[in-house]
Enzyme design. Structure first.
Site, PDB file in Angstrom:
ATOM      1  N   GLY A  28    -109.815  24.006  -6.904  1.00  0.00           N
ATOM      2  CA  GLY A  28    -111.102  23.385  -7.221  1.00  0.00           C
ATOM      3  C   GLY A  28    -111.349  22.104  -6.432  1.00  0.00           C
ATOM      4  O   GLY A  28    -112.464  21.876  -5.952  1.00  0.00           O
ATOM      5  N   LYS A  62    -113.858  22.617 -15.163  1.00  0.00           N
ATOM      6  CA  LYS A  62    -114.951  22.373 -14.206  1.00  0.00           C
ATOM      7  C   LYS A  62    -115.796  23.622 -13.939  1.00  0.00           C
ATOM      8  O   LYS A  62    -117.007  23.522 -13.774  1.00  0.00           O
ATOM      9  CB  LYS A  62    -114.383  21.823 -12.899  1.00  0.00           C
ATOM     10  CG  LYS A  62    -113.866  20.394 -13.020  1.00  0.00           C
ATOM     11  CD  LYS A  62    -113.386  19.844 -11.704  1.00  0.00           C
ATOM     12  CE  LYS A  62    -112.794  18.458 -11.888  1.00  0.00           C
ATOM     13  NZ  LYS A  62    -112.297  17.887 -10.629  1.00  0.00           N
ATOM     14  N   ALA A 107    -106.386  25.013  -1.757  1.00  0.00           N
ATOM     15  CA  ALA A 107    -107.608  25.832  -1.791  1.00  0.00           C
ATOM     16  C   ALA A 107    -108.081  26.007  -3.230  1.00  0.00           C
ATOM     17  O   ALA A 107    -108.725  26.991  -3.557  1.00  0.00           O
ATOM     18  CB  ALA A 107    -107.355  27.187  -1.131  1.00  0.00           C
ATOM     19  N   ASP A 130    -116.869  14.888  -6.738  1.00  0.00           N
ATOM     20  CA  ASP A 130    -115.514  14.736  -6.183  1.00  0.00           C
ATOM     21  C   ASP A 130    -115.537  14.488  -4.669  1.00  0.00           C
ATOM     22  O   ASP A 130    -114.824  13.624  -4.147  1.00  0.00           O
ATOM     23  CB  ASP A 130    -114.670  15.987  -6.475  1.00  0.00           C
ATOM     24  CG  ASP A 130    -114.141  16.009  -7.907  1.00  0.00           C
ATOM     25  OD1 ASP A 130    -114.101  14.944  -8.539  1.00  0.00           O
ATOM     26  OD2 ASP A 130    -113.777  17.099  -8.379  1.00  0.00           O
TER      27      ASP A 130
HETATM   28  P1  NDP Z   1    -106.070  23.731  -8.797  1.00  0.00           P
HETATM   29  O1  NDP Z   1    -105.144  24.158  -9.871  1.00  0.00           O
HETATM   30  O2  NDP Z   1    -107.460  24.263  -8.758  1.00  0.00           O
HETATM   31  O3  NDP Z   1    -105.415  24.114  -7.352  1.00  0.00           O
HETATM   32  C1  NDP Z   1    -104.062  23.847  -7.107  1.00  0.00           C
HETATM   33  C2  NDP Z   1    -103.792  23.976  -5.606  1.00  0.00           C
HETATM   34  O4  NDP Z   1    -102.495  23.431  -5.369  1.00  0.00           O
HETATM   35  C3  NDP Z   1    -103.761  25.415  -5.097  1.00  0.00           C
HETATM   36  O5  NDP Z   1    -104.262  25.412  -3.783  1.00  0.00           O
HETATM   37  C4  NDP Z   1    -102.258  25.744  -5.122  1.00  0.00           C
HETATM   38  O6  NDP Z   1    -101.875  26.712  -4.167  1.00  0.00           O
HETATM   39  C5  NDP Z   1    -101.694  24.399  -4.705  1.00  0.00           C
HETATM   40  N1  NDP Z   1    -100.294  24.183  -5.105  1.00  0.00           N
HETATM   41  C6  NDP Z   1     -99.812  23.989  -6.362  1.00  0.00           C
HETATM   42  N2  NDP Z   1     -98.483  23.770  -6.320  1.00  0.00           N
HETATM   43  C7  NDP Z   1     -98.122  23.816  -5.012  1.00  0.00           C
HETATM   44  C8  NDP Z   1     -96.878  23.656  -4.326  1.00  0.00           C
HETATM   45  N3  NDP Z   1     -95.741  23.410  -4.980  1.00  0.00           N
HETATM   46  N4  NDP Z   1     -96.886  23.757  -2.989  1.00  0.00           N
HETATM   47  C9  NDP Z   1     -98.020  24.006  -2.308  1.00  0.00           C
HETATM   48  N5  NDP Z   1     -99.223  24.170  -2.903  1.00  0.00           N
HETATM   49  C10 NDP Z   1     -99.270  24.076  -4.243  1.00  0.00           C
HETATM   50  O7  NDP Z   1    -106.054  22.133  -8.835  1.00  0.00           O
HETATM   51  P2  NDP Z   1    -107.215  21.142  -8.339  1.00  0.00           P
HETATM   52  O8  NDP Z   1    -107.699  21.650  -7.038  1.00  0.00           O
HETATM   53  O9  NDP Z   1    -108.188  20.927  -9.425  1.00  0.00           O
HETATM   54  O10 NDP Z   1    -106.415  19.757  -8.165  1.00  0.00           O
HETATM   55  C11 NDP Z   1    -105.555  19.522  -7.063  1.00  0.00           C
HETATM   56  C12 NDP Z   1    -105.091  18.076  -7.056  1.00  0.00           C
HETATM   57  O11 NDP Z   1    -106.177  17.190  -6.814  1.00  0.00           O
HETATM   58  C13 NDP Z   1    -104.434  17.601  -8.347  1.00  0.00           C
HETATM   59  O12 NDP Z   1    -103.339  16.774  -7.991  1.00  0.00           O
HETATM   60  C14 NDP Z   1    -105.510  16.778  -9.012  1.00  0.00           C
HETATM   61  O13 NDP Z   1    -104.980  15.789  -9.871  1.00  0.00           O
HETATM   62  C15 NDP Z   1    -106.159  16.146  -7.783  1.00  0.00           C
HETATM   63  N6  NDP Z   1    -107.533  15.691  -8.011  1.00  0.00           N
HETATM   64  C16 NDP Z   1    -107.787  14.347  -7.872  1.00  0.00           C
HETATM   65  C17 NDP Z   1    -109.055  13.858  -8.048  1.00  0.00           C
HETATM   66  C18 NDP Z   1    -109.291  12.389  -7.884  1.00  0.00           C
HETATM   67  O14 NDP Z   1    -110.372  11.913  -8.255  1.00  0.00           O
HETATM   68  N7  NDP Z   1    -108.341  11.652  -7.330  1.00  0.00           N
HETATM   69  C19 NDP Z   1    -110.193  14.723  -8.377  1.00  0.00           C
HETATM   70  C20 NDP Z   1    -109.835  16.138  -8.469  1.00  0.00           C
HETATM   71  C21 NDP Z   1    -108.536  16.582  -8.304  1.00  0.00           C
HETATM   72  P3  NDP Z   1    -101.903  28.293  -4.509  1.00  0.00           P
HETATM   73  O15 NDP Z   1    -103.334  28.727  -4.278  1.00  0.00           O
HETATM   74  O16 NDP Z   1    -100.952  28.886  -3.553  1.00  0.00           O
HETATM   75  O17 NDP Z   1    -101.479  28.439  -5.945  1.00  0.00           O
END
Ligand code: NDP
Length: 276
Positions: A134, A69, A132, A106
């Site tokens: 994407g 993205k 926090a 989104d």
């Molecule tokens: P990113 O990889 O950009 O961000 C991941 C986030 O998850 C970070 O804030 C990370 O925290 C946190 N995280 C990961 N593992 C854990 C854990 N075990 N405990 C707590 N926090 C955790 O991913 P995206 O933002 O792109 O996607 C996030 C979710 O949203 C995914 O499940 C994705 O499938 C979903 N999504 C769904 C959409 C839809 O249309 N339904 C559209 C877009 C996304 P840290 O900063 O500490 O690493």
């Protein structure tokens, strides 16, 4: 007449439901479109080459998902305000002058799903947004525009602080969170790996809706934990997926598909044959 051509780029992408969703939208519009899944190698140059080849051959638009993205945002010639705010694009539109325009649907998808399919009034609602990355970045502005009072919390608190500062909202560490939220939204990727964000169970005490952006299974670890700890209702991100796709389709074709019937078809697997 040439068949309009679209695709979703991601890696991995084999699981994507976007081809089925867009095929159902095209059926509603009474037309036929080609919509493919395209896997690009995970580096900026390979993604740029794949996009150039696709649009160079006359394609009309693309969706972009993890992990491309930000790359999609960077290589576009023009950006909507929504894409600019998110710093990421999930939709590319081929313009008549040969340029590419980036948008991010989104946030609109989440707000549409919450308001239209989850019967949730966001105006004045106290909302806790977990994550926090994407996805979180793309939904903050639309949630605020819908009247939500937002608190942000992320496993790495420094990232939540930096993001909260940009939008002038509150950021709290996981361990000091308490009850009092009407809606709790999981925008972490925890559920994809079976991990529950380490928030106190009290955050769900007064919660009307616990919403997980993840989808795929009937329930997620987040939805189960929320129910066990007092959330009145839960929802997964399938509705958001369909609603953000509908907004992309509208941008490409000027036709706004009805989303409820498509969510229902996906939920109950009443699907057309996959698009090749
Ligand atoms: P990113 O990889 O950009 O961000 C991941 C986030 O998850 C970070 O804030 C990370 O925290 C946190 N995280 C990961 N593992 C854990 C854990 N075990 N405990 C707590 N926090 C955790 O991913 P995206 O933002 O792109 O996607 C996030 C979710 O949203 C995914 O499940 C994705 O499938 C979903 N999504 C769904 C959409 C839809 O249309 N339904 C559209 C877009 C996304 P840290 O900063 O500490 O690493």
């Amino acid at each position: 007449m040439t068949t309009p051509r679209y695709a979703v780029f991601g890696n991995p992408i084999a699981h994507s439901r976007s081809p089925q969703i867009h095929r159902l939208f095209a059926k509603q519009e009474g037309t036929y479109i080609e919509y493919r899944r395209i896997t690009a190698d995970i580096d900026r140059n390979s993604f740029a080459c794949a996009i150039e080849t696709f649009f160079g051959a006359g394609a009309n638009g693309a969706n972009v998902t993890v992990p491309f993205k930000e790359y999609a945002f960077d290589l576009a010639d023009e950006h909507s305000d929504r894409a600019q705010t998110a710093g990421a694009a999930n939709t590319l539109i081929a313009l008549p002058n040969g340029k590419l325009r980036a948008d991010n649907t989104d946030g609109a998808g989440l707000v549409c799903d919450l308001q239209n399919h989850c019967d949730t009034d966001l105006n004045g609602a106290k909302v806790l947004l977990l994550g926090a990355g994407g996805a979180a970045r793309g939904v903050i502005s639309p949630l605020l525009a819908a009247g939500a009072r937002l608190t942000l919390a992320n496993r790495s608190h420094d990232k939540a602080l930096a993001l909260a500062q940009r939008f002038d909202i509150e950021a709290l560490p996981f361990d000091v969170l308490n009850g009092g939220f009407d809606i709790v939204i999981n925008a972490t990727s925890g559920s994809l790996h079976g991990n529950m964000p380490a928030v106190p169970s009290a955050v769900f005490t007064d919660c009307r809706l616990a919403y997980d952006m993840a989808y795929g299974e009937e329930s997620t670890i987040f939805m189960d934990f929320a129910t066990q700890n007092g959330a009145a209702a839960t929802a997964d991100g399938l509705g958001m997926l369909v609603c953000q796709a509908a907004e992309s389709y509208r941008l490409w074709r000027g036709f706004s598909p009805a989303t409820a019937e498509v969510i229902d078809a996906l939920r109950h697997r009443r699907l057309p044959l996959p698009v090749s």
